[in-house]
Design a protein around this motif. Structure first.
Motif, short mmCIF file in Angstrom:
data_model
loop_
_atom_site.label_atom_id
_atom_site.label_comp_id
_atom_site.label_asym_id
_atom_site.label_seq_id
_atom_site.Cartn_x
_atom_site.Cartn_y
_atom_site.Cartn_z
N SER A 36 15.74 -3.34 -1.71
CA SER A 36 16.56 -2.43 -0.91
C SER A 36 17.02 -1.23 -1.74
O SER A 36 16.52 -0.99 -2.85
CB SER A 36 17.75 -3.19 -0.31
OG SER A 36 18.37 -2.38 0.67
N THR A 37 17.94 -0.49 -1.16
CA THR A 37 18.26 0.84 -1.66
C THR A 37 19.75 1.00 -1.97
O THR A 37 20.58 0.30 -1.37
CB THR A 37 17.84 1.89 -0.60
OG1 THR A 37 18.39 3.14 -0.93
CG2 THR A 37 18.33 1.51 0.79
N ASP B 189 0.16 -5.34 4.49
CA ASP B 189 0.68 -3.98 4.77
C ASP B 189 0.16 -3.52 6.13
O ASP B 189 -1.02 -3.69 6.45
CB ASP B 189 0.25 -3.02 3.67
CG ASP B 189 1.04 -1.72 3.70
OD1 ASP B 189 1.76 -1.45 2.72
OD2 ASP B 189 0.93 -0.97 4.70
N ALA C 230 0.84 -1.21 0.00
CA ALA C 230 0.00 0.00 0.00
C ALA C 230 0.87 1.25 0.00
O ALA C 230 0.38 2.37 0.12
CB ALA C 230 -0.93 0.01 1.22
N ALA D 296 8.01 -3.85 2.37
CA ALA D 296 7.64 -3.18 3.62
C ALA D 296 8.87 -2.61 4.32
O ALA D 296 9.84 -3.32 4.55
CB ALA D 296 6.93 -4.17 4.54
N ALA D 297 8.79 -1.33 4.65
CA ALA D 297 9.90 -0.69 5.35
C ALA D 297 9.47 0.69 5.80
O ALA D 297 8.50 1.25 5.29
CB ALA D 297 11.12 -0.55 4.43
P1 NAD Z 1 6.79 3.74 1.44
O1 NAD Z 1 7.22 4.35 2.74
O2 NAD Z 1 6.04 4.57 0.47
O3 NAD Z 1 5.90 2.45 1.73
C1 NAD Z 1 6.22 1.50 2.72
C2 NAD Z 1 4.99 0.63 2.93
O4 NAD Z 1 5.33 -0.36 3.90
C3 NAD Z 1 3.78 1.39 3.49
O5 NAD Z 1 2.61 1.01 2.81
C4 NAD Z 1 3.72 0.96 4.95
O6 NAD Z 1 2.40 0.97 5.48
C5 NAD Z 1 4.29 -0.44 4.88
N1 NAD Z 1 4.90 -0.88 6.14
C6 NAD Z 1 5.74 -0.18 6.95
N2 NAD Z 1 6.09 -0.93 8.02
C7 NAD Z 1 5.48 -2.13 7.86
C8 NAD Z 1 5.47 -3.33 8.62
N3 NAD Z 1 6.17 -3.43 9.77
N4 NAD Z 1 4.74 -4.37 8.17
C9 NAD Z 1 4.02 -4.28 7.03
N5 NAD Z 1 3.99 -3.16 6.28
C10 NAD Z 1 4.71 -2.10 6.68
O7 NAD Z 1 8.13 3.16 0.81
P2 NAD Z 1 8.52 2.99 -0.72
O8 NAD Z 1 9.13 4.24 -1.21
O9 NAD Z 1 7.37 2.40 -1.45
O10 NAD Z 1 9.69 1.91 -0.58
C11 NAD Z 1 9.44 0.52 -0.67
C12 NAD Z 1 10.72 -0.23 -0.49
O11 NAD Z 1 11.66 0.18 -1.49
C13 NAD Z 1 11.41 0.04 0.85
O12 NAD Z 1 11.97 -1.16 1.30
C14 NAD Z 1 12.51 1.05 0.51
O13 NAD Z 1 13.59 0.92 1.39
C15 NAD Z 1 12.87 0.61 -0.89
N6 NAD Z 1 13.40 1.66 -1.77
C16 NAD Z 1 12.75 2.86 -1.91
C17 NAD Z 1 13.24 3.81 -2.80
C18 NAD Z 1 12.54 5.13 -3.02
O14 NAD Z 1 13.07 6.00 -3.72
N7 NAD Z 1 11.33 5.33 -2.50
C19 NAD Z 1 14.42 3.55 -3.52
C20 NAD Z 1 15.05 2.31 -3.34
C21 NAD Z 1 14.53 1.37 -2.48
#
Ligand code: NAD
Ligand code: TYD
Length: 352
Positions: free
Chosen positions: A132-133, A32, A9, A81-82
């Motif tokens: 991951s990132t 989520d 989500a 999820a993160a």
């Molecule tokens: P986001 O913060 O938009 O979404 C994270 C989602 O995880 C949310 O829907 C939240 O409700 C859910 N969540 C958080 N804690 C949780 C838990 N304990 N159990 C279940 N659900 C949980 O993040 P994003 O930007 O969509 O990033 C997704 C993944 O990609 C992450 O692992 C992030 O580290 C990685 N990432 C992000 C980017 C970026 O630019 N946004 C770049 C590289 C990697």
């Protein structure tokens, strides 16, 4: 066949779920916790699709995750999820340690138990893909080559340190227990459904709301931007053909300074939705105090993914950023719900 997605989500997970349903005929279980970053509005189109089941819950809840795995028998788990926002990690690192480290550990244990119990054929086919990132590699100086998969891990923020720890756990579960894992390390994403705490959506929405466009420090920090749908296609490709235990860097070959990114957004808005007073949105740019420990430059060498799995992004920064600005202009309802906080009402009503 079924896949289990966590964090579906959120920004990237939500785009992944929508693209998956549009492109493949396979069911998705979407787990989520609906933190502030989880938004069911993003999944609007998926909620009426019988191939999508949303489960409100935490990746660290072993009883729940084990039940979901046993019940739905997924052929793969994709862990999005993160806690994902660097500035929030500076103000309050605790949630990052809980979800990104302890949550990943618990999920690995749940998945390991499930995988061990599978019949040989399904055990061999099963995959856990951990998203991951690039921030785990730390920061680059202007003359350094982009990060490759063999760069040392040198995380500098509580966020990147917690993601680095999760990557190490995933790696160890492969080497010690043989868990069939894949890890992807991606650069900064942008595109539809991006929560406006991050630079690009924040600037678009602040510009339209006549608010300042805050640039940290001198604005010369460099990020390597990837359109979110390209990230999703890379993940599908790694899931399909990645070598077990390997890590893959994903990037857009789009290094930009923050100031350039903001000026580009202003120029597109000047064209698509000019200010009433005829001035450029760039007039709203405001330099503010820098982020503590701010990484100067990230850049990804995605050559391994190109060579070994024949993946490359389809969007340039110019095409992707234009689509993104247009998406925010075309989706005022999603934007209003998020900026007003109304997207949380449904969560309260439904889940208490
Ligand atoms: P986001 O913060 O938009 O979404 C994270 C989602 O995880 C949310 O829907 C939240 O409700 C859910 N969540 C958080 N804690 C949780 C838990 N304990 N159990 C279940 N659900 C949980 O993040 P994003 O930007 O969509 O990033 C997704 C993944 O990609 C992450 O692992 C992030 O580290 C990685 N990432 C992000 C980017 C970026 O630019 N946004 C770049 C590289 C990697
Ligand atoms: P962000 O979108 O938070 O992603 P990350 O920190 O994971 O790279 O920030 C992107 C860049 O933009 C980063 O160098 C910090 C900078 N930034 C600003 O200058 N102003 C802002 O208001 C925000 C949120 C970020």
């Amino acid at each position: 066949m079924t896949i289990l997605v966590t964090g579906g989500a959120g920004f990237i997970g939500g785009n992944f779920v929508l693209d998956w349903l549009a492109g493949q005929n396979e069911t998705i279980i979407n787990l989520d916790a609906l933190t502030y970053a989880g938004n069911l509005d993003t999944l609007h189109a998926a909620q009426t699709d019988s191939r999508h089941t949303f489960i409100h819950g935490n990746i660290g809840d072993r009883v729940l995750v084990e039940r979901l795995l046993t019940e739905h028998q997924p052929r793969a788990v994709i862990n999005f999820a993160a806690e994902s926002h660097v500035d929030r990690s500076i103000h309050g690192p605790g949630d990052f340690i809980q979800t990104n480290i302890a949550g990943t550990f618990n999920m690995l244990e749940s998945v390991r138990g499930y995988w061990n119990g599978l019949d040989a054929k399904y055990r061999t086919a099963f995959r856990l893909l951990h998203v991951s990132t690039d921030e785990v590699y730390g920061t680059l100086s202007p003359e350094d080559p982009p990060f490759t998969e063999t760069n040392r891990y040198e995380p500098n923020s509580p966020y990147s340190a917690s993601k680095a720890a999760s990557d190490h756990l995933v790696r160890a579960w492969h080497h010690t227990y043989g868990l069939p894992v894949l890890t992807t390390n991606c650069s900064n994403n942008y595109g539809p459904y991006h929560f406006p705490e991050k630079l690009i959506p924040l600037v678009i929405l602040n510009a339209l709301a006549s608010k300042p466009l805050p640039i940290y420090g001198d604005g010369q920090q460099v990020r390597d931007w990837l359109y979110v749908k390209d990230h999703c296609s890379a993940i599908r490709r790694v899931l399909e053909a990645g070598k077990l235990g390997e890590t893959y860097n994903i990037g857009g070959w789009n290094e930009k300074t923050n100031l350039d990114v903001v000026k580009t957004i202003c120029a597109i808005l000047d064209e698509l939705k000019p200010r009433a007073d005829g001035a450029s949105y760039a007039a709203q740019i405001t330099f503010v105090q820098d982020r503590p420990g701010h990484d100067r430059r990230y850049a990804i060498d995605a050559g391994k993914l190109k060579r070994e799995l024949d993946w490359k992004p389809t969007e340039t920064f110019d095409s992707g950023i234009r689509k993104t600005v247009q998406w925010y202009l075309d989706n005022p309802q999603w934007v209003d719900n998020i900026t007003s906080g109304h997207y949380r009402d449904w969560i309260r009503q439904q889940y208490g």
